[in-house]
Design an enzyme around this catalytic site. Structure first.
Site, PDB file in Angstrom:
ATOM      1  N   SER A 141       9.151   7.880  -3.468  1.00 45.81           N
ATOM      2  CA  SER A 141       9.523   8.585  -2.245  1.00 45.81           C
ATOM      3  C   SER A 141      10.484   7.728  -1.435  1.00 45.81           C
ATOM      4  O   SER A 141      10.373   6.496  -1.418  1.00 45.81           O
ATOM      5  CB  SER A 141       8.287   8.894  -1.401  1.00 45.81           C
ATOM      6  N   TYR A 154       1.365   6.054   3.885  1.00 46.91           N
ATOM      7  CA  TYR A 154       2.050   6.701   2.765  1.00 46.91           C
ATOM      8  C   TYR A 154       3.210   5.836   2.280  1.00 46.91           C
ATOM      9  O   TYR A 154       3.351   5.583   1.071  1.00 46.91           O
ATOM     10  CB  TYR A 154       2.554   8.079   3.194  1.00 46.91           C
ATOM     11  N   LYS A 158       3.664   4.038  -1.497  1.00 47.43           N
ATOM     12  CA  LYS A 158       4.802   4.319  -2.369  1.00 47.43           C
ATOM     13  C   LYS A 158       5.634   3.065  -2.631  1.00 47.43           C
ATOM     14  O   LYS A 158       6.169   2.882  -3.734  1.00 47.43           O
ATOM     15  CB  LYS A 158       5.674   5.419  -1.759  1.00 47.43           C
TER      16      LYS A 158
END
Length: 250
Positions: A141, A154, A158
């Site tokens: 991402s 998050y 990632k």
């Protein structure tokens, strides 16, 4: 050499295959002649996708597993059996400020986005090494490289997956197993629609192409990365964000 000529007849495990980018990847590989092991949490959705792929002439089977559970993740690897291609597409994102994210939320992000790929690689790559070939792709991402006011857990999870890509490329490359990451920007999926709601149109203003990506476009990149057309690509993080802008629209 076309991608299909090198994917045909191989077995691919695709995590998070019942929706969004993962579903597009699974359908793409099946259409090229790979036997696809589909992973997801929902049995009904998984079985529906198997029927969809089979109706299009492809081959697939489904395994339900909870990637927040380490033992269940290892069960998935055991039931998948010998695979030639591993695509870690399953992702969890709960965008919230740091102060509003508790330990359980942080642990869920790490479990699904970082630990699950780690466990699957540890369980499945020895077989690839023994056979002298294999390809692993992580769906990363842009959050791993582009900070935002929310979503730190998050982004960290990632970023962890990205560095694993480089370690694994070094560890397994000499044995014929390649490891790469595709790092999408914003893509039109059910998840992004749910996240942005009435502001979904904003997605088309975040990059130099003037539009958000489509799952099929990311699937095409994964197809390239698992094929012999990319035989000299190893340890790469391929940005697929349409030319991400440095500032988001107001």
């Amino acid at each position: 050499m076309s991608a299909s000529s090198t994917v045909r007849g191989r077995t691919a495990l695709v995590t998070g295959a019942t929706s969004g980018i993962g579903k597009a990847i699974a359908r793409n590989l099946a259409a090229q002649g790979a036997h696809v092991v589909l992973h997801g949490r929902d049995q009904a959705r998984g079985e529906a996708l198997v029927k969809e792929i089979e109706s299009e002439g492809g081959s697939a089977r489904f395994i339900a597993a909870d990637l927040t559970d380490a033992d269940d993740t290892l069960r998935l690897a055991a039931e998948a059996g010998a695979v030639d291609i591993l695509v870690n597409s399953a992702g969890l994102y709960e965008f919230a400020p740091t102060a509003a994210s508790d330990a359980a939320s942080f642990d869920r992000h790490i479990a699904v986005n970082t630990r699950a790929p780690f466990l699957l690689v540890g369980a499945l790559v020895p077989g690839m090494v023994e056979r002298g070939q294999g390809s692993i792709v992580i769906v990363g991402s842009s959050a791993a490289r582009t900070p935002a006011p929310i979503g730190a857990a998050y982004g960290a999870s990632k970023a962890g997956a990205e560095i694993l890509t480089r370690y694994w490329a070094t560890e397994f490359g000499p044995s014929g197993v390649r490891v790469n990451t595709v790092s999408p920007g914003l893509v039109h999926t059910e998840g992004t629609k749910a996240m942005f709601g009435e502001h979904t149109a904003m997605l088309d203003k975040t990059n130099a192409r003037g539009r958000a990506g489509e799952p099929s476009e990311i699937a095409d990149i994964v197809s390239f990365l698992v094929s012999e057309a990319s035989s000299y690509v190893n340890g790469a993080v391929l940005f697929a964000d349409g030319g991400e802008l440095s500032t988001l629209p107001s």
